[in-house]
Design a protein around this motif. Structure first.
Motif, PDB file in Angstrom:
ATOM      1  N   ARG A 658       0.852  -1.194   0.000  1.00  0.00           N
ATOM      2  CA  ARG A 658       0.000   0.000   0.000  1.00  0.00           C
ATOM      3  C   ARG A 658       0.886   1.241   0.000  1.00  0.00           C
ATOM      4  O   ARG A 658       1.799   1.358   0.830  1.00  0.00           O
ATOM      5  N   SER A 659       0.590   2.197  -0.900  1.00  0.00           N
ATOM      6  CA  SER A 659       1.561   3.283  -1.091  1.00  0.00           C
ATOM      7  C   SER A 659       0.897   4.579  -1.539  1.00  0.00           C
ATOM      8  O   SER A 659       1.222   5.131  -2.587  1.00  0.00           O
ATOM      9  N   ILE A 660      -0.014   5.075  -0.738  1.00  0.00           N
ATOM     10  CA  ILE A 660      -0.675   6.341  -1.053  1.00  0.00           C
ATOM     11  C   ILE A 660       0.041   7.514  -0.397  1.00  0.00           C
ATOM     12  O   ILE A 660       0.102   8.614  -0.947  1.00  0.00           O
ATOM     13  N   ASN A 661       0.612   7.308   0.803  1.00  0.00           N
ATOM     14  CA  ASN A 661       1.246   8.412   1.532  1.00  0.00           C
ATOM     15  C   ASN A 661       2.508   7.928   2.223  1.00  0.00           C
ATOM     16  O   ASN A 661       2.773   6.720   2.276  1.00  0.00           O
ATOM     17  N   PRO A 662       3.296   8.849   2.786  1.00  0.00           N
ATOM     18  CA  PRO A 662       4.588   8.456   3.374  1.00  0.00           C
ATOM     19  C   PRO A 662       4.488   7.743   4.706  1.00  0.00           C
ATOM     20  O   PRO A 662       5.499   7.226   5.196  1.00  0.00           O
ATOM     21  N   PHE A 663       3.300   7.711   5.315  1.00  0.00           N
ATOM     22  CA  PHE A 663       3.176   7.157   6.658  1.00  0.00           C
ATOM     23  C   PHE A 663       2.653   5.726   6.666  1.00  0.00           C
ATOM     24  O   PHE A 663       2.484   5.134   7.720  1.00  0.00           O
ATOM     25  N   GLN A 664       2.366   5.183   5.495  1.00  0.00           N
ATOM     26  CA  GLN A 664       1.964   3.787   5.439  1.00  0.00           C
ATOM     27  C   GLN A 664       3.192   2.900   5.597  1.00  0.00           C
ATOM     28  O   GLN A 664       4.245   3.164   5.024  1.00  0.00           O
ATOM     29  N   GLY A 665       3.037   1.870   6.381  1.00  0.00           N
ATOM     30  CA  GLY A 665       4.170   0.977   6.570  1.00  0.00           C
ATOM     31  C   GLY A 665       4.010   0.124   7.806  1.00  0.00           C
ATOM     32  O   GLY A 665       3.024   0.236   8.547  1.00  0.00           O
ATOM     33  N   VAL A 666       4.986  -0.720   8.034  1.00  0.00           N
ATOM     34  CA  VAL A 666       4.993  -1.583   9.205  1.00  0.00           C
ATOM     35  C   VAL A 666       6.317  -1.424   9.935  1.00  0.00           C
ATOM     36  O   VAL A 666       7.337  -1.057   9.346  1.00  0.00           O
ATOM     37  N   MET A 667       6.270  -1.684  11.230  1.00  0.00           N
ATOM     38  CA  MET A 667       7.489  -1.874  12.016  1.00  0.00           C
ATOM     39  C   MET A 667       7.525  -3.334  12.427  1.00  0.00           C
ATOM     40  O   MET A 667       6.516  -3.878  12.891  1.00  0.00           O
ATOM     41  N   TYR A 668       8.660  -3.950  12.237  1.00  0.00           N
ATOM     42  CA  TYR A 668       8.829  -5.344  12.635  1.00  0.00           C
ATOM     43  C   TYR A 668       9.223  -5.415  14.109  1.00  0.00           C
ATOM     44  O   TYR A 668       9.980  -4.585  14.610  1.00  0.00           O
ATOM     45  N   ASP A 669       8.678  -6.415  14.765  1.00  0.00           N
ATOM     46  CA  ASP A 669       9.139  -6.741  16.111  1.00  0.00           C
ATOM     47  C   ASP A 669      10.171  -7.863  16.044  1.00  0.00           C
ATOM     48  O   ASP A 669      11.259  -7.763  16.616  1.00  0.00           O
ATOM     49  N   TYR A 670       9.859  -8.902  15.255  1.00  0.00           N
ATOM     50  CA  TYR A 670      10.698 -10.106  15.302  1.00  0.00           C
ATOM     51  C   TYR A 670      10.313 -10.986  14.121  1.00  0.00           C
ATOM     52  O   TYR A 670       9.140 -11.105  13.767  1.00  0.00           O
ATOM     53  N   VAL A 671      11.320 -11.591  13.497  1.00  0.00           N
ATOM     54  CA  VAL A 671      11.100 -12.530  12.397  1.00  0.00           C
ATOM     55  C   VAL A 671      11.916 -13.790  12.694  1.00  0.00           C
ATOM     56  O   VAL A 671      13.101 -13.703  13.046  1.00  0.00           O
ATOM     57  N   ARG A 672      11.270 -14.943  12.546  1.00  0.00           N
ATOM     58  CA  ARG A 672      11.972 -16.206  12.827  1.00  0.00           C
ATOM     59  C   ARG A 672      11.533 -17.263  11.819  1.00  0.00           C
ATOM     60  O   ARG A 672      10.335 -17.398  11.529  1.00  0.00           O
ATOM     61  N   LEU A 673      12.504 -18.007  11.306  1.00  0.00           N
ATOM     62  CA  LEU A 673      12.198 -19.158  10.468  1.00  0.00           C
ATOM     63  C   LEU A 673      12.544 -20.424  11.241  1.00  0.00           C
ATOM     64  O   LEU A 673      13.671 -20.585  11.721  1.00  0.00           O
ATOM     65  N   GLU A 674      11.550 -21.314  11.355  1.00  0.00           N
ATOM     66  CA  GLU A 674      11.722 -22.579  12.074  1.00  0.00           C
ATOM     67  C   GLU A 674      11.820 -23.737  11.075  1.00  0.00           C
ATOM     68  O   GLU A 674      11.139 -23.757  10.047  1.00  0.00           O
ATOM     69  N   ARG A 675      12.645 -24.698  11.408  1.00  0.00           N
ATOM     70  CA  ARG A 675      12.720 -25.939  10.634  1.00  0.00           C
ATOM     71  C   ARG A 675      11.429 -26.746  10.838  1.00  0.00           C
ATOM     72  O   ARG A 675      10.663 -26.483  11.768  1.00  0.00           O
ATOM     73  N   PRO A 676      11.197 -27.755  10.020  1.00  0.00           N
ATOM     74  CA  PRO A 676      10.063 -28.654  10.281  1.00  0.00           C
ATOM     75  C   PRO A 676      10.196 -29.314  11.650  1.00  0.00           C
ATOM     76  O   PRO A 676      11.298 -29.428  12.210  1.00  0.00           O
ATOM     77  N   PRO A 677       9.086 -29.758  12.216  1.00  0.00           N
ATOM     78  CA  PRO A 677       9.133 -30.396  13.541  1.00  0.00           C
ATOM     79  C   PRO A 677      10.079 -31.593  13.559  1.00  0.00           C
ATOM     80  O   PRO A 677      10.209 -32.328  12.582  1.00  0.00           O
ATOM     81  N   GLN A 678      10.752 -31.744  14.686  1.00  0.00           N
ATOM     82  CA  GLN A 678      11.682 -32.854  14.877  1.00  0.00           C
ATOM     83  C   GLN A 678      11.008 -33.946  15.698  1.00  0.00           C
ATOM     84  O   GLN A 678      10.402 -33.673  16.741  1.00  0.00           O
ATOM     85  N   THR A 679      11.094 -35.159  15.241  1.00  0.00           N
ATOM     86  CA  THR A 679      10.459 -36.262  15.969  1.00  0.00           C
ATOM     87  C   THR A 679      11.356 -36.728  17.100  1.00  0.00           C
ATOM     88  O   THR A 679      12.553 -36.491  17.129  1.00  0.00           O
TER      89      THR A 679
END
Length: 679
Positions: A658-679
């Motif tokens: 979305r890009s109508i004005n300069p104040f649109q956007g997000v702030m990230y808190d945290y991003v994590r990628l997890e492997r598939p579950p381990q048995t």
């Protein structure tokens, strides 16, 4: 005698018990009032007419005085129109109309209309509630009738003011009530406003590290308006040292857990005006909800509810016929002074001491409203919080320093959008032990979140607090979202973007207060620095090589384009799989600290493919423009089939579309990628 601070103990020692007085001023019409007070203020207007039955006066006013402070109210409206203290006849803005000095207001609307209405909650009836040598309490009530529909907010309001013997200030609180059958209404803001004298109050204190000489309203009016009305570049201020700085009231916002005392200092004579909030139980949306404090005017605010840093998600919406009642406050308006040869900053230190005293006395034992619940009619709950994350620890660990609270029953995390009820929060110790005291009787859900741990906890059962009860929970365990072991992570899961890269502001658009300051994010215009740092292409972050503290911009914003338009931005995260992807689903945990009219789309290894995930249009918190570093918290868990990943280099594309004005956007808190579950 030098006066610093005016705790009740100090002033008892200095002055003893002063006689308090209520003086009633009415329009002269032969009306008289009997009062047990026989000796009234020596400074009463000469226009008064005395009789054996009471006092007759020309002006409609009510005055409370305890020998230290004299407070004058409009009658029956209930506005604070004058505060006399330490030789200053009126601390409030004497150039303003009387109705524009100290008042309550509500921002409201009818659900079917977009127009915004402001109701100053003018009373129609005045009453003395209590009057003796220790305490005065007075009431100004507004009663709603169906004939008023559409012209005033459908509420009954009882505004109360309390003055105690030997207390250098007064208290304010109010009960708001809706009855069965009343029309639907939306309410976005409830507050008390005090506008002070510009010729006296020029130094503002919000916290130990946020204090400064402030511009005047005139300075702002002469300044250059910036990207939104609240932000002004001071081009010709009265104080030349402020020239070239930016002033914006949102730069002085605070989180509820920190917003306990703020106010102003006059240097001649040295006098402090402070708003002390001893409890946040009547505020909305939990401990990290941000709101305004003091700002140029000079203005001091007591904010009870607002949509700031949240948007309409936090507005109160009442259905037709929905009944409701809530007490806001009491808060203290505290005044202090020192002799002219003393450092006026000691007034701030004394105000903090007084705040601690007020917090220790909560809930107060002197409000006379039957709707205010004393300590002996409240309850408490305690326990210990643990965390179970089998991919991080083999056994339970303490939920150290968790925020634990009671709020209206709801879904996980619903407390951050809850605005009608009361909330009671505490912070656990390092071992996860917590105790929530002085809770109003009722039904609640128990919620928690732990700094450094993703997601929200909610206790399974409804918690019922009864009068005088003291509940202890068995050991409670939070299992944060987790499918598999962490492959990589970016940031710290603390609901804030503060750990990411905060750029320096433009030298011509600075607020000197925030130079070399831990809250550097409160500088104006930081969103525009993104295009300076990434002029030709958007941010790319390589896991294992880059440092999120230096290489991850604090907000994913739009990019300025030609002819005043803006473009969407796409960030890339590059990571390497040493081996073939494991069978099953990987999981991408995406925690956002803020969103404003945004849609975040996620793609894997193909920037032009249909989005594998989208948030849809989310957020109205406006935290980017208002220097908030966070708004509402959003958490998404995204399944990533192993077929989307490769051995070797992989890319994830994050597009804020979305890009109508300069104040649109997000702030990230945290991003994590997890492997598939381990048995």
């Amino acid at each position: 005698m030098e006066k610093i601070g005016s705790s009740r103990r100090q002033y008892r020692l200095a002055l003893g018990l002063s006689a308090m007085v209520v003086v009633l001023f009415f329009v002269f019409s032969g009306f008289s009032v009997k009062t047990p007070v026989r000796r009234v203020l020596r400074s009463i207007s000469r226009r008064e007419l005395r009789s054996s039955t009471g006092i007759k006066l020309i002006r409609r006013q009510v005055v409370m005085d305890n020998g230290l402070v004299r407070v004058t109210f409009s009658n029956p409206g209930g506005d604070v129109i004058g505060i006399k203290y330490n030789g200053i006849d009126n601390l409030l803005a004497i150039d303003n109309e009387e109705s524009n000095r100290g008042y309550w207001d509500v921002v409201w609307n009818k659900p079917e209309e977009k127009s915004i209405n402001i109701d100053r909650l003018q009373g129609t009836r005045f009453q003395i509630i209590k009057e003796d040598h220790k305490q005065l309490e007075i009431s100004f009530t507004k009663t709603w009738r169906i004939s008023m529909n559409g012209t005033t907010v459908p509420l009954n309001v009882d505004k109360r003011y309390i003055m105690l013997a030997n207390y250098s200030g007064f208290y304010a609180y109010a009960t708001f009530e809706r009855l069965d059958g009343w029309p639907a209404v939306g309410m976005d803001q409830i507050r008390i406003v005090y506008k002070l004298r510009q010729d006296k109050f020029q130094f503002m204190s919000v916290s130990d590290d946020r204090q400064r000489v402030m511009p005047t309203i005139g300075d702002r009016e002469k300044g250059e308006k910036l990207a939104y009305p609240e932000a002004v570049l001071l081009t010709n201020p009265t104080n030349s040292e402020l020239r070239g700085e930016v002033d914006d009231k949102y730069q002085y916002s605070s989180e509820s857990k920190d917003n306990k005392v703020h106010g102003w200092i006059s240097s001649d004579p040295p006098v402090g005006f402070w708003i002390i909030t001893p409890s946040s139980e009547f505020r909305t949306a939990g401990p990290i909800k941000q709101d305004l404090t003091s700002h140029a005017g000079p203005i001091a605010l007591s904010m009870f509810t607002s949509t700031h840093y949240a948007g309409k998600d936090l507005g109160m919406e009442f259905k037709e016929g929905e009944a409701w009642k809530k007490v806001y406050g009491p808060v203290s308006i505290y005044l202090n002074s020192v002799s002219a040869d003393k450092d006026s900053l000691t007034l701030w230190e004394n105000a903090k001491d007084q705040m601690q005293e007020e917090v220790g006395q909560w809930p107060y034992n002197f409000p006379q409203s039957e709707d205010f619940v004393y300590a002996d009619k409240r309850g408490s709950i305690g326990g210990q919080l643990f965390i179970r994350d089998r991919y991080m620890h083999n056994k339970l660990i303490w939920g150290g320093f968790a925020y634990v609270g009671l709020a209206a029953p709801g879904d996980v995390g619903s407390w951050q959008k809850e605005s009608k009820g009361y909330q009671f929060w505490t912070q656990a110790d390092k071992r996860g032990y917590f105790s929530i005291t002085n809770v109003l009787p009722g039904n609640y859900s128990l919620y928690a979140w732990v700094p450094g741990v993703i997601g929200d906890y909610k206790y399974n059962d409804i918690i019922t607090i009864q009068s005088g009860s003291n509940m202890t929970l068995d050991r409670i365990v939070y299992e944060p979202p987790r499918n598999g072991p962490t492959l990589w992570e970016i940031g710290i899961p603390d609901r804030s973007a503060a750990e990411f890269y905060i750029p320096d502001p433009y030298p011509t658009l600075m607020n000197e207060l925030y130079n070399n300051h831990p809250e550097k994010f409160r500088q104006y215009g930081l969103w525009e620095r993104y295009a300076d740092l990434y002029p030709n292409k958007d941010l790319t972050y390589t896991v294992g090589a880059d440092d999120y503290r230096k290489d991850w911009f604090f907000a994913q914003v739009t990019r300025s384009a030609a002819n005043g338009t803006y473009k969407a931005t796409t960030w890339q995260v590059i990571f390497t799989l040493e081996n073939e992807p494991e069978t099953g689903n990987y999981t991408l945990r995406l925690a956002l600290a803020s969103a404003t009219d945004s849609e975040l789309q996620v793609r894997f290894n193909n920037e032009t493919a249909k989005a594998h995930f989208t948030t849809g249009l989310i957020g109205k918190d406006n935290a980017i423009a208002r220097h908030g570093i966070h708004g509402l918290y959003w958490l998404y868990s995204i399944d990533v089939p192993s077929s989307l990943l490769f051995k070797g280099e992989n890319k994830i594309y994050f597009t804020q579309s979305r890009s109508i004005n300069p104040f649109q956007g997000v702030m990230y808190d945290y991003v994590r990628l997890e492997r598939p579950p381990q048995t």
